[in-house]
Design an enzyme around this catalytic site. Structure first.
Site, PDB file in Angstrom:
ATOM      1  N   CYS A  77       0.827  -1.211   0.000  1.00  0.00           N
ATOM      2  CA  CYS A  77       0.000   0.000   0.000  1.00  0.00           C
ATOM      3  C   CYS A  77       0.869   1.272   0.000  1.00  0.00           C
ATOM      4  O   CYS A  77       1.487   1.558  -1.020  1.00  0.00           O
ATOM      5  CB  CYS A  77      -0.990  -0.062   1.156  1.00  0.00           C
ATOM      6  SG  CYS A  77      -2.413   0.989   0.853  1.00  0.00           S
ATOM      7  N   HIS A 169      -3.266  -4.932   1.713  1.00  0.00           N
ATOM      8  CA  HIS A 169      -2.628  -5.324   2.979  1.00  0.00           C
ATOM      9  C   HIS A 169      -2.808  -6.826   3.195  1.00  0.00           C
ATOM     10  O   HIS A 169      -3.825  -7.242   3.735  1.00  0.00           O
ATOM     11  CB  HIS A 169      -3.278  -4.584   4.151  1.00  0.00           C
ATOM     12  CG  HIS A 169      -3.044  -3.116   4.139  1.00  0.00           C
ATOM     13  ND1 HIS A 169      -2.031  -2.519   4.855  1.00  0.00           N
ATOM     14  CD2 HIS A 169      -3.679  -2.126   3.489  1.00  0.00           C
ATOM     15  CE1 HIS A 169      -2.061  -1.211   4.648  1.00  0.00           C
ATOM     16  NE2 HIS A 169      -3.046  -0.948   3.816  1.00  0.00           N
ATOM     17  N   GLU A 171      -1.098  -8.359   5.315  1.00  0.00           N
ATOM     18  CA  GLU A 171      -0.681  -8.580   6.718  1.00  0.00           C
ATOM     19  C   GLU A 171      -1.816  -8.341   7.707  1.00  0.00           C
ATOM     20  O   GLU A 171      -1.653  -8.576   8.893  1.00  0.00           O
ATOM     21  CB  GLU A 171       0.518  -7.665   7.052  1.00  0.00           C
ATOM     22  CG  GLU A 171       0.210  -6.200   7.345  1.00  0.00           C
ATOM     23  CD  GLU A 171      -0.152  -5.362   6.110  1.00  0.00           C
ATOM     24  OE1 GLU A 171      -0.320  -5.932   5.008  1.00  0.00           O
ATOM     25  OE2 GLU A 171      -0.290  -4.138   6.273  1.00  0.00           O
TER      26      GLU A 171
HETATM   27  N1  GLN Z   1      -3.562   6.402   0.887  1.00  0.00           N
HETATM   28  C1  GLN Z   1      -2.329   6.174   1.575  1.00  0.00           C
HETATM   29  C2  GLN Z   1      -1.194   6.993   0.965  1.00  0.00           C
HETATM   30  O1  GLN Z   1      -1.367   7.590  -0.042  1.00  0.00           O
HETATM   31  C3  GLN Z   1      -1.953   4.707   1.576  1.00  0.00           C
HETATM   32  C4  GLN Z   1      -2.967   3.920   2.369  1.00  0.00           C
HETATM   33  C5  GLN Z   1      -2.437   2.679   3.028  1.00  0.00           C
HETATM   34  O2  GLN Z   1      -1.225   2.443   3.116  1.00  0.00           O
HETATM   35  N2  GLN Z   1      -3.350   1.891   3.555  1.00  0.00           N
HETATM   36  O3  GLN Z   1      -0.129   7.019   1.494  1.00  0.00           O
END
Ligand code: GLN
Length: 190
Positions: A77, A169, A171
């Site tokens: 992410c 995610h 995890e």
């Molecule tokens: N939207 C977040 C960002 O731009 C990432 C979201 C996440 O890691 N769950 O950093």
């Protein structure tokens, strides 16, 4: 020993998953902490904040060197955002190692978060659960970057040499198969 970047975000959940896999991990906040790491995880969280802290702690040279050494790096992410060469919506800098374009918050805000089953044929991995939380989306990949998972026609996971990046995610569920597959295929494959 797996290092988990621990300056912001969901590093604890990755360490818990690695514990369940029976693999030792440590929190990485300083460049020196990378020295005995076989691989590194960049967790989810807030990529803008992480980037600022990486700059504030002058961590970028050590991270660059780690990635260039060929050791495995997994970004989930926000971690995937940090890895990607081009970041949009809004535009921001990154570590810039992965030849891919990524759009932040591509599925909407926190309330639009969702769980989906994913499969990764590259690693013979079917039907593992993944959480998408303010998730980004790969809008383009370049060069040797390969797709490892999809959600419909959208690219959710990629691999480029020693780098793996997923927009979700793995995890945050009880399912350890994603981490086990990454450890087997990317970290301890020799
Ligand atoms: N939207 C977040 C960002 O731009 C990432 C979201 C996440 O890691 N769950 O950093």
């Amino acid at each position: 020993m797996i290092g988990v970047l621990a300056i912001q975000g969901g590093f604890a959940a990755h360490r818990k998953t690695l514990d369940r896999c029976g693999v030792a991990s440590k929190e990485v906040r300083l460049a020196e902490a990378l020295e005995d790491c076989d691989a590194l995880i960049l967790p989810g969280g807030e990529s803008t904040t992480m980037l600022k802290l990486i700059q504030a702690f002058d961590l970028k040279p050590a991270l660059d060197q780690f990635a260039a050494s060929g050791k495995a790096v997994l970004g989930t992410c926000a971690g995937a955002i940090l890895l990607s060469q081009r970041v949009t919506h809004p535009e921001q800098d990154s570590l810039g190692w992965l030849p891919a374009d990524i759009e932040r918050n591509a599925y909407g805000s926190q309330v639009d978060s969702f769980t989906e089953s994913q499969s990764c044929p590259t690693w013979n991995l079917a039907e593992y659960h993944a959480l998408f939380i303010r998730a980004p989306r790969f809008t383009n990949i370049q060069g040797e970057t390969k797709v490892i998972s999809r959600l419909g026609d959208q690219i959710t996971g990629v691999q480029y040499r020693n780098l793996t990046a997923v927009t979700y995610h793995p995890e945050l569920t009880d399912d350890t198969r994603f981490h086990r597959a990454w450890l087997d295929h990317c970290v301890y494959s020799n």
